[in-house]
Design a protein around this motif. Structure first.
Motif, PDB file in Angstrom:
ATOM      1  N   VAL A   3       0.837  -1.190   0.000  1.00  0.00           N
ATOM      2  CA  VAL A   3       0.000   0.000   0.000  1.00  0.00           C
ATOM      3  C   VAL A   3       0.880   1.251   0.000  1.00  0.00           C
ATOM      4  CG1 VAL A   3      -1.805   1.254   1.249  1.00  0.00           C
ATOM      5  CG2 VAL A   3      -1.806  -1.232   1.239  1.00  0.00           C
ATOM      6  N   ARG A   4       0.492   2.204  -0.815  1.00  0.00           N
ATOM      7  CA  ARG A   4       1.234   3.468  -0.875  1.00  0.00           C
ATOM      8  C   ARG A   4       0.510   4.532  -0.074  1.00  0.00           C
ATOM      9  NH1 ARG A   4       1.242   4.969  -6.428  1.00  0.00           N
ATOM     10  NH2 ARG A   4       3.022   3.609  -6.725  1.00  0.00           N
ATOM     11  N   CYS A   5       1.248   5.190   0.784  1.00  0.00           N
ATOM     12  CA  CYS A   5       0.687   6.270   1.584  1.00  0.00           C
ATOM     13  C   CYS A   5       0.321   7.441   0.679  1.00  0.00           C
ATOM     14  CB  CYS A   5       1.695   6.711   2.646  1.00  0.00           C
ATOM     15  SG  CYS A   5       1.149   8.113   3.621  1.00  0.00           S
ATOM     16  N   PRO A   6      -0.921   7.928   0.745  1.00  0.00           N
ATOM     17  CA  PRO A   6      -1.331   9.048  -0.122  1.00  0.00           C
ATOM     18  C   PRO A   6      -0.694  10.374   0.289  1.00  0.00           C
ATOM     19  CG  PRO A   6      -3.103   8.446   1.357  1.00  0.00           C
ATOM     20  CD  PRO A   6      -2.018   7.420   1.567  1.00  0.00           C
TER      21      PRO A   6
ATOM     22  N   GLU B  42       5.736   3.250   0.603  1.00  0.00           N
ATOM     23  CA  GLU B  42       5.062   1.988   0.324  1.00  0.00           C
ATOM     24  C   GLU B  42       5.445   0.982   1.386  1.00  0.00           C
ATOM     25  OE1 GLU B  42       6.052   0.786  -3.614  1.00  0.00           O
ATOM     26  OE2 GLU B  42       4.932   2.405  -4.560  1.00  0.00           O
ATOM     27  N   GLN B  43       4.439   0.310   1.928  1.00  0.00           N
ATOM     28  CA  GLN B  43       4.723  -0.712   2.920  1.00  0.00           C
ATOM     29  C   GLN B  43       3.729  -1.843   2.819  1.00  0.00           C
ATOM     30  OE1 GLN B  43       4.183   2.211   6.208  1.00  0.00           O
ATOM     31  NE2 GLN B  43       3.048   0.600   7.219  1.00  0.00           N
ATOM     32  N   ILE B  44       4.101  -2.961   3.418  1.00  0.00           N
ATOM     33  CA  ILE B  44       3.288  -4.165   3.334  1.00  0.00           C
ATOM     34  C   ILE B  44       2.308  -4.186   4.502  1.00  0.00           C
ATOM     35  CG2 ILE B  44       3.323  -6.679   3.230  1.00  0.00           C
ATOM     36  CD1 ILE B  44       4.723  -5.273   0.890  1.00  0.00           C
ATOM     37  N   ILE B  45       1.039  -4.397   4.186  1.00  0.00           N
ATOM     38  CA  ILE B  45      -0.010  -4.428   5.196  1.00  0.00           C
ATOM     39  C   ILE B  45      -0.792  -5.721   5.038  1.00  0.00           C
ATOM     40  CG2 ILE B  45      -2.208  -3.372   5.893  1.00  0.00           C
ATOM     41  CD1 ILE B  45      -1.043  -0.676   5.080  1.00  0.00           C
ATOM     42  N   PHE B  46      -1.093  -6.356   6.157  1.00  0.00           N
ATOM     43  CA  PHE B  46      -1.912  -7.555   6.129  1.00  0.00           C
ATOM     44  C   PHE B  46      -3.371  -7.158   5.943  1.00  0.00           C
ATOM     45  CE2 PHE B  46      -3.935 -11.203   8.561  1.00  0.00           C
ATOM     46  CZ  PHE B  46      -3.757 -12.113   7.537  1.00  0.00           C
ATOM     47  N   SER B  47      -4.048  -7.829   5.017  1.00  0.00           N
ATOM     48  CA  SER B  47      -5.392  -7.387   4.637  1.00  0.00           C
ATOM     49  C   SER B  47      -6.424  -7.597   5.749  1.00  0.00           C
ATOM     50  CB  SER B  47      -5.855  -8.131   3.382  1.00  0.00           C
ATOM     51  OG  SER B  47      -6.032  -9.512   3.656  1.00  0.00           O
ATOM     52  N   HIS B  48      -6.110  -8.462   6.700  1.00  0.00           N
ATOM     53  CA  HIS B  48      -7.061  -8.721   7.772  1.00  0.00           C
ATOM     54  C   HIS B  48      -6.462  -8.354   9.129  1.00  0.00           C
ATOM     55  CE1 HIS B  48      -9.142 -10.743   4.586  1.00  0.00           C
ATOM     56  NE2 HIS B  48     -10.133 -11.096   5.382  1.00  0.00           N
ATOM     57  N   SER B  49      -5.682  -7.308   9.139  1.00  0.00           N
ATOM     58  CA  SER B  49      -5.089  -6.867  10.390  1.00  0.00           C
ATOM     59  C   SER B  49      -6.171  -6.454  11.382  1.00  0.00           C
ATOM     60  CB  SER B  49      -4.151  -5.691  10.126  1.00  0.00           C
ATOM     61  OG  SER B  49      -3.658  -5.192  11.355  1.00  0.00           O
ATOM     62  N   SER B  50      -5.966  -6.769  12.647  1.00  0.00           N
ATOM     63  CA  SER B  50      -6.952  -6.413  13.669  1.00  0.00           C
ATOM     64  C   SER B  50      -6.560  -5.141  14.400  1.00  0.00           C
ATOM     65  CB  SER B  50      -7.104  -7.564  14.670  1.00  0.00           C
ATOM     66  OG  SER B  50      -5.858  -7.858  15.265  1.00  0.00           O
TER      67      SER B  50
ATOM     68  N   VAL C 132      -0.961  -0.863  -4.212  1.00  0.00           N
ATOM     69  CA  VAL C 132      -0.086  -1.011  -5.358  1.00  0.00           C
ATOM     70  C   VAL C 132      -0.257  -2.397  -5.981  1.00  0.00           C
ATOM     71  CG1 VAL C 132       2.306  -0.914  -6.167  1.00  0.00           C
ATOM     72  CG2 VAL C 132       1.545   0.605  -4.326  1.00  0.00           C
ATOM     73  N   ARG C 133      -0.188  -3.397  -5.129  1.00  0.00           N
ATOM     74  CA  ARG C 133      -0.455  -4.749  -5.601  1.00  0.00           C
ATOM     75  C   ARG C 133      -0.683  -5.670  -4.423  1.00  0.00           C
ATOM     76  NH1 ARG C 133       4.270  -8.220  -6.295  1.00  0.00           N
ATOM     77  NH2 ARG C 133       6.120  -7.260  -5.412  1.00  0.00           N
ATOM     78  N   GLU C 134      -1.211  -6.858  -4.729  1.00  0.00           N
ATOM     79  CA  GLU C 134      -1.437  -7.857  -3.697  1.00  0.00           C
ATOM     80  C   GLU C 134      -0.341  -8.902  -3.800  1.00  0.00           C
ATOM     81  OE1 GLU C 134      -5.320  -9.519  -3.857  1.00  0.00           O
ATOM     82  OE2 GLU C 134      -6.327  -7.611  -3.529  1.00  0.00           O
ATOM     83  N   LEU C 135       0.108  -9.345  -2.640  1.00  0.00           N
ATOM     84  CA  LEU C 135       1.137 -10.376  -2.567  1.00  0.00           C
ATOM     85  C   LEU C 135       0.468 -11.686  -2.159  1.00  0.00           C
ATOM     86  CD1 LEU C 135       3.708  -8.280  -0.539  1.00  0.00           C
ATOM     87  CD2 LEU C 135       3.535  -8.410  -3.007  1.00  0.00           C
TER      88      LEU C 135
END
Ligand SMILES: [Zn+2]
Length: 67
Positions: A20-23, A28-36, A63-66
């Motif tokens: 994900v890119r910070c607007p 850009e950093q990696i974020i888990f899609s189901h982070s709590s 940006v993209r999904e891993l």
């Protein structure tokens, strides 16, 4: 007794790591899609993702999904 956290990470269906890119600052950093937890930009501290009980709401540009 709740089961202790194990280091063996078994991916669940439809959970992803997202780049994900910070607007605000473009970091850009990696974020888990189901982070709590709320995920903040490591550079400027802007909220990048907030938990919704399931899939996180991503506040930046994906940006993209891993896999
Ligand atoms: Zn930022």
């Amino acid at each position: 007794m709740p089961r202790p956290y194990t280091k063996t990470l078994i991916p669940r269906p439809r959970s992803r790591f997202l780049k994900v890119r910070c607007p605000d600052c473009g970091n850009e950093q990696i974020i888990f899609s189901h982070s709590s937890i709320v995920v903040r930009c490591l550079v400027c501290g802007r909220n990048m993702a907030i938990p919704t009980g399931g899939r996180s709401e991503i506040l930046g540009h994906i940006v993209r999904e891993l896999e």
